[in-house]
Each structure stands twice: as structure tokens, then as C-alpha cells.
Design an enzyme around this catalytic site. Sequence first.
Site, short mmCIF file in Angstrom:
data_model
loop_
_atom_site.label_atom_id
_atom_site.label_comp_id
_atom_site.label_asym_id
_atom_site.label_seq_id
_atom_site.Cartn_x
_atom_site.Cartn_y
_atom_site.Cartn_z
N ARG A 49 30.51 1.92 28.80
CA ARG A 49 31.01 1.64 30.17
C ARG A 49 30.04 0.76 30.94
O ARG A 49 30.44 -0.02 31.77
CB ARG A 49 31.24 2.97 30.91
CG ARG A 49 32.38 3.80 30.33
CD ARG A 49 32.36 5.21 30.85
NE ARG A 49 31.09 5.86 30.54
CZ ARG A 49 30.78 7.09 30.89
NH1 ARG A 49 31.64 7.82 31.56
NH2 ARG A 49 29.61 7.61 30.57
N GLY B 70 20.10 17.65 15.77
CA GLY B 70 19.68 18.68 16.71
C GLY B 70 18.97 18.02 17.88
O GLY B 70 19.29 16.88 18.25
N TYR C 83 31.27 21.90 24.47
CA TYR C 83 30.57 20.82 23.77
C TYR C 83 30.54 21.12 22.26
O TYR C 83 30.91 20.26 21.44
CB TYR C 83 29.14 20.66 24.31
CG TYR C 83 28.37 19.59 23.57
CD1 TYR C 83 28.72 18.25 23.69
CD2 TYR C 83 27.32 19.93 22.71
CE1 TYR C 83 28.03 17.26 22.99
CE2 TYR C 83 26.63 18.95 22.01
CZ TYR C 83 26.99 17.62 22.15
OH TYR C 83 26.32 16.65 21.44
N LYS D 231 32.35 19.12 19.03
CA LYS D 231 31.65 18.59 17.86
C LYS D 231 32.13 19.28 16.57
O LYS D 231 32.04 18.69 15.48
CB LYS D 231 30.14 18.75 18.04
CG LYS D 231 29.58 17.85 19.16
CD LYS D 231 29.83 16.36 18.90
CE LYS D 231 29.11 15.47 19.89
NZ LYS D 231 29.30 14.04 19.64
N ASP E 80 35.71 2.10 28.16
CA ASP E 80 35.69 3.56 28.32
C ASP E 80 36.56 4.12 27.18
O ASP E 80 37.78 3.90 27.17
CB ASP E 80 36.26 3.93 29.69
CG ASP E 80 36.21 5.42 29.96
OD1 ASP E 80 36.14 6.21 28.98
OD2 ASP E 80 36.24 5.81 31.14
N SER F 141 27.08 17.07 15.85
CA SER F 141 25.92 17.77 16.43
C SER F 141 25.72 19.08 15.69
O SER F 141 26.68 19.66 15.17
CB SER F 141 26.19 18.07 17.91
OG SER F 141 25.24 18.99 18.41
N GLY G 146 29.26 3.50 22.61
CA GLY G 146 28.14 4.13 23.34
C GLY G 146 26.83 3.46 22.99
O GLY G 146 25.82 4.13 22.73
N ALA G 147 26.84 2.12 23.01
CA ALA G 147 25.64 1.37 22.58
C ALA G 147 24.69 1.09 23.74
O ALA G 147 23.65 0.46 23.54
CB ALA G 147 26.06 0.06 21.92
P1 NDP Z 1 22.93 9.04 25.63
O1 NDP Z 1 23.41 9.69 26.90
O2 NDP Z 1 21.62 8.38 25.63
O3 NDP Z 1 24.04 8.00 25.13
C1 NDP Z 1 25.41 8.30 25.19
C2 NDP Z 1 26.19 7.00 25.05
O4 NDP Z 1 27.60 7.31 25.09
C3 NDP Z 1 25.91 6.02 26.18
O5 NDP Z 1 25.76 4.73 25.65
C4 NDP Z 1 27.16 6.09 27.04
O6 NDP Z 1 27.41 4.80 27.61
C5 NDP Z 1 28.22 6.41 25.97
N1 NDP Z 1 29.42 6.98 26.56
C6 NDP Z 1 29.57 8.17 27.20
N2 NDP Z 1 30.83 8.31 27.63
C7 NDP Z 1 31.50 7.18 27.28
C8 NDP Z 1 32.82 6.71 27.46
N3 NDP Z 1 33.74 7.44 28.11
N4 NDP Z 1 33.17 5.52 26.95
C9 NDP Z 1 32.25 4.76 26.30
N5 NDP Z 1 30.98 5.14 26.10
C10 NDP Z 1 30.61 6.33 26.59
O7 NDP Z 1 22.99 10.20 24.56
P2 NDP Z 1 22.76 10.19 22.96
O8 NDP Z 1 22.39 8.87 22.46
O9 NDP Z 1 21.88 11.33 22.65
O10 NDP Z 1 24.23 10.58 22.50
C11 NDP Z 1 24.95 9.87 21.52
C12 NDP Z 1 25.80 10.84 20.73
O11 NDP Z 1 24.94 11.75 20.06
C13 NDP Z 1 26.74 11.71 21.56
O12 NDP Z 1 27.97 11.80 20.88
C14 NDP Z 1 26.05 13.06 21.61
O13 NDP Z 1 26.94 14.11 21.78
C15 NDP Z 1 25.39 13.08 20.25
N6 NDP Z 1 24.26 13.97 20.06
C16 NDP Z 1 23.15 13.91 20.85
C17 NDP Z 1 22.07 14.75 20.61
C18 NDP Z 1 20.85 14.77 21.45
O14 NDP Z 1 20.15 15.80 21.48
N7 NDP Z 1 20.52 13.70 22.15
C19 NDP Z 1 22.08 15.66 19.46
C20 NDP Z 1 23.31 15.67 18.72
C21 NDP Z 1 24.32 14.83 18.99
P3 NDP Z 1 27.96 4.54 29.09
O15 NDP Z 1 27.49 5.66 29.96
O16 NDP Z 1 27.39 3.21 29.44
O17 NDP Z 1 29.45 4.50 28.92
C1 8X3 Z 2 23.06 17.93 21.08
C2 8X3 Z 2 22.20 18.96 20.48
O1 8X3 Z 2 21.52 21.39 20.60
O2 8X3 Z 2 21.80 20.20 22.71
O3 8X3 Z 2 24.25 17.83 20.41
O4 8X3 Z 2 23.72 20.83 21.42
S1 8X3 Z 2 22.34 20.41 21.34
#
Ligand code: NDP
Ligand code: 8X3
Length: 256
Positions: A34, A182, A151, A155, A58, A138, A9-10
Site C-alpha cells: 500500500r 517464529g 492471527y 496462518k 491493497d 507463521s 508486502g515489499a
Molecule cells: P512488516 O509489518 O514489516 O511487513 C508487512 C508487509 O505487509 C508490509 O510491506 C505491508 O505493506 C504489507 N501489507 C500489509 N497489509 C497489506 C495489504 N492490505 N495490502 C498489501 N500489502 C500489505 O511485517 P513482516 O515483514 O514481519 O511480515 C511479513 C509476513 O510475515 C506477514 O504475513 C506476517 O504475518 C508474517 N510473519 C511475521 C513474523 C514476525 O515475527 N515478524 C513471524 C511469522 C510470520 P504496506 O503497509 O505498505 O501495505
Molecule cells: C509472527 C510470529 O509468534 O508473533 O507470526 O505469532 S508470532
Amino acid sequence: MKKCILITGASSGFGKACAHRFAAAGDDLVLCARRLQRLEELAASLPAGCGVHVQQLDVTERKGVERFVEQLPEGFRDIDVLVNNAGLALGMEPAYEADTDDWETMVDTNIKGLMYMTRQILPGMVKRRRGHIVNIGSVAASWPYPGGNAYGGSKAFVKQFSRGLLADLVGTPLRVTNIEPGLAETEFSLVRMKGDAQQAGDVYTGTHPLSAEDIAEVVYWVTSLPAHVNVNNLELMPVCQSWGPFVVNRNLGDEV
Ligand code: NDP
Ligand code: 8X3
């Protein structure tokens, strides 16, 4: 010493910020998601001299994950740090109205994808007696909120799976860390609200949320501690966030 860092997910948010953070430290990177074009743009923006391998992937496709790891090019096969970051939330509906497809996608990505990648990367780490798995959990794992149902459950799996890995790995020098952010401003809410920019923006209005760079710094920090130190679990929130009181409903009357 230079390390090889695999980040799932970079293409956005935490994963992209982690790529920048580790690249700044001089590490080599394997980046997957993806959206390949995003990965290519990211790779082009990293400091010259930083070794980068990008691959469209994916994580929900088990065979694809297996192939991806088997076919890592020379120089990118010995992963020192795996950041299991790919993940998402979909929807905010209560459980009795939620879309079952959304639930399945969250389970497939946040749980199964993370397991597939871990299973493929761990044997090499164990064999080399070197490695650190950083899972992105999370606060929703421990603290339920309305609409967080599947969700949060996904987590909670990440939290317990991380502990299980540590239990399995005792006696090896490997490390496992579950990082639980958070409120953080990334594309997370845009994805959760299915492209509704207004709703996604409202999540952050009036707040000073965590940034992707804040999380990347924490991921980098836990991996750069002395080799005998393992941060098991690390929960962080912005200062503007806290827990609510217990909800007590006073309107049920004779119904219960
Ligand atoms: P973003 O939506 O900015 O990034 C999510 C990343 O995950 C994207 O690069 C996306 O890439 C990738 N991804 C999603 N589905 C797939 C898949 N099937 N295969 C490969 N890659 C995938 O969100 P965040 O950076 O915030 O999220 C990153 C992580 O942090 C997640 O696990 C999220 O649950 C967690 N998180 C986020 C929080 C927040 O408030 N933002 C708080 C706590 C946890 P692409 O679509 O190109 O595949
Ligand atoms: C993302 C943080 O509070 O939206 O994991 O679930 S929250």
C-alpha cells in the site's frame, strides 16, 4: 537463469529483504504494497540493471488484485516466483475482548488477499509449466498462544491452503512452499501494537530474534533448489524461542 519474482508486502520487513535478496541474484522484481513511496525508495536502492516494477496495491481489494495482474507490463507478466508475504497481526487481546474489525482485517489480508493473488497468478504458471508459490505462514499456525486467536487461525489457513495447492498441482512441475517463521524483528510488532513503539520494542527485548534477512535467505534457498525438490513446509524460530508447557489452572475449584 533469471527469474521474475512477485513479492506482496515489499515495503517493509521480510518482503523488502526478499526484494534485496532476489535482486542480488540478478532476478527481476514486481513489488507491491500500500505504501508506494516506500516501494519507490526500495526500487531506487536496488542494483542497477535489476528490472523492477512497483505498484501500489491493497491485497484485500479483489478487483484491484485482478486489475494489477491483468495490467502487469511487458517483461513482468511471466511470474516465476510469487512470494505471498503481505500480512499482519492486529492486537493481543483474548478472543472475548478482541476487536472484530481487527479480526476481519487479518482475515481479509492474510487469507483473502493471499487467495486473490494466488488465483490470479496460478493459471499463467500452470500454462507455462513453471512456477513456485512461497506463502509466508507463521509458527502461530500450529502453536497457539494467548492473544494469537484470529492471527493463528489465519496462518493455519495458509498452511492448509498451501497443502491444498500442492494436491491440485500434482502432475505439474510447479512448487508450493509454506514458510513459518517464529519471532522475527520487523515492523510486525509495531503494527500489531498499533504504533506503540514501547510495547513493540518490548517483544524483542533481551532476545536475538530472526531478522528479515534470515527469512529472505530461506525464501531464496527454497526457490533455488533443484526443480524436482519441493520444500512443503518449513518452520523456523530463533534459538532463544521454544514452546511452553501445558497450562494447568488449579483455581477453578467447584466451578467445573
Ligand atoms: P512488516 O509489518 O514489516 O511487513 C508487512 C508487509 O505487509 C508490509 O510491506 C505491508 O505493506 C504489507 N501489507 C500489509 N497489509 C497489506 C495489504 N492490505 N495490502 C498489501 N500489502 C500489505 O511485517 P513482516 O515483514 O514481519 O511480515 C511479513 C509476513 O510475515 C506477514 O504475513 C506476517 O504475518 C508474517 N510473519 C511475521 C513474523 C514476525 O515475527 N515478524 C513471524 C511469522 C510470520 P504496506 O503497509 O505498505 O501495505
Ligand atoms: C509472527 C510470529 O509468534 O508473533 O507470526 O505469532 S508470532
